[in-house]
Design an enzyme around this catalytic site. Structure first.
Site, PDB file in Angstrom:
ATOM      1  N   THR A  73     -36.619   8.798 -56.152  1.00  0.00           N
ATOM      2  CA  THR A  73     -35.482   7.866 -56.167  1.00  0.00           C
ATOM      3  C   THR A  73     -34.905   7.785 -57.584  1.00  0.00           C
ATOM      4  O   THR A  73     -33.689   7.924 -57.780  1.00  0.00           O
ATOM      5  CB  THR A  73     -35.906   6.476 -55.652  1.00  0.00           C
ATOM      6  OG1 THR A  73     -36.547   6.645 -54.392  1.00  0.00           O
ATOM      7  CG2 THR A  73     -34.711   5.559 -55.481  1.00  0.00           C
ATOM      8  N   ASN A  80     -41.319   1.360 -59.386  1.00  0.00           N
ATOM      9  CA  ASN A  80     -41.260   2.794 -59.105  1.00  0.00           C
ATOM     10  C   ASN A  80     -39.900   3.404 -59.453  1.00  0.00           C
ATOM     11  O   ASN A  80     -39.818   4.422 -60.154  1.00  0.00           O
ATOM     12  CB  ASN A  80     -41.591   3.016 -57.621  1.00  0.00           C
ATOM     13  CG  ASN A  80     -41.370   4.442 -57.202  1.00  0.00           C
ATOM     14  OD1 ASN A  80     -40.345   4.757 -56.609  1.00  0.00           O
ATOM     15  ND2 ASN A  80     -42.292   5.317 -57.545  1.00  0.00           N
ATOM     16  N   LYS A 128     -35.483   5.421 -40.052  1.00  0.00           N
ATOM     17  CA  LYS A 128     -36.221   5.748 -41.272  1.00  0.00           C
ATOM     18  C   LYS A 128     -35.796   4.774 -42.349  1.00  0.00           C
ATOM     19  O   LYS A 128     -34.599   4.563 -42.554  1.00  0.00           O
ATOM     20  CB  LYS A 128     -35.880   7.197 -41.678  1.00  0.00           C
ATOM     21  CG  LYS A 128     -36.513   7.652 -42.968  1.00  0.00           C
ATOM     22  CD  LYS A 128     -37.747   8.490 -42.732  1.00  0.00           C
ATOM     23  CE  LYS A 128     -38.619   8.632 -43.957  1.00  0.00           C
ATOM     24  NZ  LYS A 128     -39.523   7.481 -44.189  1.00  0.00           N
ATOM     25  N   LYS A 182     -35.461  -0.604 -41.447  1.00  0.00           N
ATOM     26  CA  LYS A 182     -36.097  -1.248 -42.602  1.00  0.00           C
ATOM     27  C   LYS A 182     -37.102  -2.259 -42.088  1.00  0.00           C
ATOM     28  O   LYS A 182     -36.959  -2.771 -40.969  1.00  0.00           O
ATOM     29  CB  LYS A 182     -35.025  -1.973 -43.442  1.00  0.00           C
ATOM     30  CG  LYS A 182     -35.460  -2.238 -44.867  1.00  0.00           C
ATOM     31  CD  LYS A 182     -35.344  -1.013 -45.755  1.00  0.00           C
ATOM     32  CE  LYS A 182     -35.985  -1.238 -47.102  1.00  0.00           C
ATOM     33  NZ  LYS A 182     -35.712  -0.128 -48.038  1.00  0.00           N
ATOM     34  N   SER A 189     -38.398  11.815 -48.715  1.00  0.00           N
ATOM     35  CA  SER A 189     -39.263  11.408 -47.602  1.00  0.00           C
ATOM     36  C   SER A 189     -39.042  12.334 -46.409  1.00  0.00           C
ATOM     37  O   SER A 189     -39.996  12.716 -45.721  1.00  0.00           O
ATOM     38  CB  SER A 189     -38.949   9.973 -47.185  1.00  0.00           C
ATOM     39  OG  SER A 189     -39.619   9.058 -48.014  1.00  0.00           O
ATOM     40  N   LYS A 193     -26.817   5.594 -45.826  1.00  0.00           N
ATOM     41  CA  LYS A 193     -27.512   6.358 -46.868  1.00  0.00           C
ATOM     42  C   LYS A 193     -28.175   7.599 -46.271  1.00  0.00           C
ATOM     43  O   LYS A 193     -28.041   8.707 -46.777  1.00  0.00           O
ATOM     44  CB  LYS A 193     -28.582   5.457 -47.496  1.00  0.00           C
ATOM     45  CG  LYS A 193     -29.391   6.105 -48.584  1.00  0.00           C
ATOM     46  CD  LYS A 193     -30.541   5.220 -49.020  1.00  0.00           C
ATOM     47  CE  LYS A 193     -30.083   3.793 -49.275  1.00  0.00           C
ATOM     48  NZ  LYS A 193     -31.050   3.007 -50.022  1.00  0.00           N
ATOM     49  N   GLN A 239     -29.119   1.463 -44.918  1.00  0.00           N
ATOM     50  CA  GLN A 239     -29.957   2.660 -44.792  1.00  0.00           C
ATOM     51  C   GLN A 239     -29.323   3.671 -43.827  1.00  0.00           C
ATOM     52  O   GLN A 239     -29.442   4.883 -44.011  1.00  0.00           O
ATOM     53  CB  GLN A 239     -31.343   2.250 -44.280  1.00  0.00           C
ATOM     54  CG  GLN A 239     -32.412   3.310 -44.427  1.00  0.00           C
ATOM     55  CD  GLN A 239     -33.030   3.359 -45.820  1.00  0.00           C
ATOM     56  OE1 GLN A 239     -33.305   2.321 -46.405  1.00  0.00           O
ATOM     57  NE2 GLN A 239     -33.230   4.546 -46.357  1.00  0.00           N
ATOM     58  N   GLY A 279     -42.168   3.294 -48.400  1.00  0.00           N
ATOM     59  CA  GLY A 279     -42.346   2.174 -49.324  1.00  0.00           C
ATOM     60  C   GLY A 279     -41.016   1.571 -49.755  1.00  0.00           C
ATOM     61  O   GLY A 279     -39.947   2.104 -49.479  1.00  0.00           O
ATOM     62  N   ASP A 280     -41.087   0.434 -50.392  1.00  0.00           N
ATOM     63  CA  ASP A 280     -39.937  -0.217 -51.038  1.00  0.00           C
ATOM     64  C   ASP A 280     -40.566  -1.210 -52.018  1.00  0.00           C
ATOM     65  O   ASP A 280     -41.724  -1.013 -52.433  1.00  0.00           O
ATOM     66  CB  ASP A 280     -39.047  -0.909 -49.980  1.00  0.00           C
ATOM     67  CG  ASP A 280     -37.715  -1.402 -50.560  1.00  0.00           C
ATOM     68  OD1 ASP A 280     -36.825  -0.582 -50.803  1.00  0.00           O
ATOM     69  OD2 ASP A 280     -37.565  -2.627 -50.789  1.00  0.00           O
TER      70      ASP A 280
HETATM   71  P1  NDP Z   1     -41.187  -1.961 -57.065  1.00  0.00           P
HETATM   72  O1  NDP Z   1     -41.879  -3.010 -56.307  1.00  0.00           O
HETATM   73  O2  NDP Z   1     -41.932  -0.764 -57.494  1.00  0.00           O
HETATM   74  O3  NDP Z   1     -40.507  -2.583 -58.360  1.00  0.00           O
HETATM   75  C1  NDP Z   1     -39.585  -3.629 -58.286  1.00  0.00           C
HETATM   76  C2  NDP Z   1     -39.191  -4.043 -59.684  1.00  0.00           C
HETATM   77  O4  NDP Z   1     -38.100  -4.960 -59.615  1.00  0.00           O
HETATM   78  C3  NDP Z   1     -40.310  -4.782 -60.423  1.00  0.00           C
HETATM   79  O5  NDP Z   1     -40.186  -4.556 -61.785  1.00  0.00           O
HETATM   80  C4  NDP Z   1     -40.022  -6.235 -60.060  1.00  0.00           C
HETATM   81  O6  NDP Z   1     -40.547  -7.165 -60.991  1.00  0.00           O
HETATM   82  C5  NDP Z   1     -38.506  -6.262 -60.094  1.00  0.00           C
HETATM   83  N1  NDP Z   1     -37.975  -7.281 -59.178  1.00  0.00           N
HETATM   84  C6  NDP Z   1     -38.196  -7.366 -57.835  1.00  0.00           C
HETATM   85  N2  NDP Z   1     -37.547  -8.427 -57.336  1.00  0.00           N
HETATM   86  C7  NDP Z   1     -36.917  -9.013 -58.363  1.00  0.00           C
HETATM   87  C8  NDP Z   1     -36.086 -10.133 -58.460  1.00  0.00           C
HETATM   88  N3  NDP Z   1     -35.768 -10.882 -57.405  1.00  0.00           N
HETATM   89  N4  NDP Z   1     -35.590 -10.425 -59.695  1.00  0.00           N
HETATM   90  C9  NDP Z   1     -35.894  -9.677 -60.782  1.00  0.00           C
HETATM   91  N5  NDP Z   1     -36.697  -8.594 -60.735  1.00  0.00           N
HETATM   92  C10 NDP Z   1     -37.190  -8.263 -59.542  1.00  0.00           C
HETATM   93  O7  NDP Z   1     -39.914  -1.557 -56.166  1.00  0.00           O
HETATM   94  P2  NDP Z   1     -39.062  -0.221 -56.201  1.00  0.00           P
HETATM   95  O8  NDP Z   1     -38.945   0.264 -57.591  1.00  0.00           O
HETATM   96  O9  NDP Z   1     -39.576   0.675 -55.161  1.00  0.00           O
HETATM   97  O10 NDP Z   1     -37.644  -0.733 -55.682  1.00  0.00           O
HETATM   98  C11 NDP Z   1     -36.631  -1.238 -56.585  1.00  0.00           C
HETATM   99  C12 NDP Z   1     -35.285  -1.237 -55.885  1.00  0.00           C
HETATM  100  O11 NDP Z   1     -34.946   0.098 -55.486  1.00  0.00           O
HETATM  101  C13 NDP Z   1     -35.222  -2.071 -54.599  1.00  0.00           C
HETATM  102  O12 NDP Z   1     -33.927  -2.633 -54.489  1.00  0.00           O
HETATM  103  C14 NDP Z   1     -35.404  -1.042 -53.505  1.00  0.00           C
HETATM  104  O13 NDP Z   1     -34.829  -1.456 -52.266  1.00  0.00           O
HETATM  105  C15 NDP Z   1     -34.633   0.132 -54.105  1.00  0.00           C
HETATM  106  N6  NDP Z   1     -35.008   1.430 -53.546  1.00  0.00           N
HETATM  107  C16 NDP Z   1     -36.294   1.888 -53.615  1.00  0.00           C
HETATM  108  C17 NDP Z   1     -36.609   3.139 -53.149  1.00  0.00           C
HETATM  109  C18 NDP Z   1     -37.962   3.725 -53.321  1.00  0.00           C
HETATM  110  O14 NDP Z   1     -38.112   4.926 -53.061  1.00  0.00           O
HETATM  111  N7  NDP Z   1     -38.961   2.982 -53.745  1.00  0.00           N
HETATM  112  C19 NDP Z   1     -35.594   3.975 -52.473  1.00  0.00           C
HETATM  113  C20 NDP Z   1     -34.256   3.434 -52.523  1.00  0.00           C
HETATM  114  C21 NDP Z   1     -33.998   2.196 -53.018  1.00  0.00           C
HETATM  115  P3  NDP Z   1     -41.892  -7.960 -60.640  1.00  0.00           P
HETATM  116  O15 NDP Z   1     -42.992  -6.936 -60.721  1.00  0.00           O
HETATM  117  O16 NDP Z   1     -41.980  -9.013 -61.675  1.00  0.00           O
HETATM  118  O17 NDP Z   1     -41.706  -8.505 -59.254  1.00  0.00           O
END
Ligand code: NDP
Length: 444
Positions: free
Chosen positions: A209, A240, A89, A125, A376, A113, A110, A164-165
């Site tokens: 999250t 997100n 997962k 993943k 999830s 976690k 993961q 998603g991620d």
């Molecule tokens: P989203 O795609 O919704 O948002 C990502 C955000 O981070 C955007 O604002 C993006 O900016 C920014 N970003 C991405 N890459 C970079 C980078 N290299 N440098 C600077 N800014 C960056 O993703 P999520 O919110 O879902 O995920 C964010 C983090 O949380 C990730 O590390 C993910 O692995 C982790 N996570 C997510 C979960 C979930 O349920 N969604 C669960 C657990 C962990 P821009 O739009 O400009 O690219």
């Protein structure tokens, strides 16, 4: 040379071109030193030798057609890391930086976690180097259809359940599930999570999250005699996780003064207007710079520099290695008391050491952001029971799960002589259950 040093050497030699994976393994192996001293079966059964090797890694071609009618080709991945305690997962990441090293570090983390959630889910993943940014809905749909046409061979509700991620939200999950359903001619909603509410999604999954991170931070702060009330918070990212971390931080009485995206950041000392930010990012998919066009007190700055803003609590919610040693030092100098890791591995190992040496509280990603995958798993439970739970029911269960994760991480840190080191505590607590199952299976 100790067993762990020897193992670390082997992992390095075998995966020398995978820096993110090596970084994640190094952190975990370091945490487990005291565990190995107490439990000799871990070495006897070669648990760690097995744990650092994914059970399976799949790479595939994803051809898709853009608006101009041209054929494009991306690379797809699914790393099925560990199924000792449940089906694989973990999320799917669509981002141009995706490569095997990043997929493996995420799948490895993961595993721990998912174990911490207390629910029966293994670690995996996946994703692609496809960049949804700037693509039309049709292009994203074409890509998702092609991606799932291959991925569907490798997943299933007892096998592997993606979510998603980065770059994969409700829109992408919808396209992916639609294609899965069509190919299999079978409605099996518990094969994918983060679905829309009309076809098997769970209430609170979108928020989970971000909310979970704040539930964990709140527990940690309270345990150390602090509260979130009136604390200044800086959050990186505006996707997100960042958005709902912002919302819950505000509900706890904190003031979120800055957020970012990959091009720059905005600061508003009056506090972010959550609803305006949500509409801008979640609904309109615009750049964060446009927030400053709407709100006169907000200032936009292009480039890095977010962590120079003075805050009490830093919550990185963007990507890996967001806070390096230099930025950690700035946070310390500015009087920051806690770092809550929303993103996966957002702090380099050197920065973590510096923060801990300076008594900064760290809510580690494996524990703090586990609320997403936990919810999830609640979505899967609702799907298989053909039920939908209320928002309150899911949120209360999430709160309980996060409190338990904090308690288990705290207890493990204390048992192994590192009170307050929640990184070590989370690694150990997550590891023990997986190790126990792997030992029970003998060799596989
Ligand atoms: P989203 O795609 O919704 O948002 C990502 C955000 O981070 C955007 O604002 C993006 O900016 C920014 N970003 C991405 N890459 C970079 C980078 N290299 N440098 C600077 N800014 C960056 O993703 P999520 O919110 O879902 O995920 C964010 C983090 O949380 C990730 O590390 C993910 O692995 C982790 N996570 C997510 C979960 C979930 O349920 N969604 C669960 C657990 C962990 P821009 O739009 O400009 O690219």
């Amino acid at each position: 040379m100790s067993y762990l040093e020897e193992l670390a050497g082997k992992v390095k030699a075998k995966n020398s071109n995978e820096p993110e994976f090596l970084q994640a393994v190094e952190e975990v192996l370091e945490s487990l030193v005291p565990v190995l001293e107490k439990n000799h079966d871990i070495i006897k059964y070669k648990v760690l030798d097995r744990l650092v090797e994914p059970e399976r890694q799949i790479m595939f071609r994803v051809p898709w057609i853009d608006e101009k009618g041209d054929i494009n080709v991306n690379r797809g991945y699914r790393v099925q890391f560990n199924s000792a305690i449940g089906p694989y997962k973990g999320g799917l990441r669509f981002h141009p930086t995706v490569n095997l090293s990043i997929m493996k570090f995420l799948g490895f983390e993961q595993t721990f976690k998912n174990s911490l959630t207390g629910l029966p889910i293994g670690g995996g993943k996946g994703g692609s180097d496809f960049d949804p940014k700037g693509k039309t809905d049709l292009e994203v749909m074409n890509f998702c259809i092609s991606f799932m046409t291959e991925l569907q061979r490798h997943i299933g509700h007892y096998v592997d359940v993606p979510a998603g991620d980065i770059g994969v939200g409700a829109r992408e999950i919808g396209y992916l599930y639609g294609q899965y359903k069509r190919i299999l001619n079978s409605f099996e909603p518990d094969v994918l999570t983060g679905k829309g509410l009309t076809y098997g999604g769970s209430l609170v999954r979108k928020e989970a999250t971000g909310y979970g991170i704040l539930y964990f931070i709140n527990e940690m702060m309270n345990h150390h005699g602090h509260s979130l009330e009136n604390k200044k918070v800086v959050i990186s990212g505006s996707g997100n996780v960042a958005l709902y971390a912002c919302k819950k931080a505000q509900e706890f009485g904190a003031k979120v003064i800055a957020m970012s995206d990959s091009t720059g950041f905005i600061v508003d000392e009056n506090g972010i207007d959550f609803e305006k930010m949500r509409l801008l990012k979640e609904v309109q998919r615009k750049r964060i710079s446009e927030y400053a066009d709407m709100i006169p007190t907000a200032v936009y700055t292009e480039g890095r520099g977010l962590w120079n803003i003075k805050c009490d609590i830093a919550i990185p919610c963007a990507s890996q290695n967001d806070i390096d040693v230099h930025e950690a030092q700035v946070l310390i100098d500015n009087g920051c008391i806690a770092v809550g890791e929303g993103a996966n591995m957002p702090t380099t190992n050197e920065a973590v050491k510096l923060l801990l040496d300076n008594n900064i509280l760290i809510a580690p990603a494996k524990a703090a952001n586990a609320g997403g995958v936990a919810t999830s798993a609640l979505e899967m439970a609702q799907n298989s029971a053909r039920m939908s739970w209320s928002f309150e029911q899911v949120d209360n269960t999430l709160k309980d799960i996060m409190k338990n994760i904090f308690k288990n991480s705290k207890n493990a840190a204390e048992e192994f002589n590192s009170p307050g080191n929640y990184i070590k505590g989370a690694n150990i607590a997550g590891f023990m259950k997986v190790a126990d199952a792997m030992i029970s299976y003998g060799m596989n």
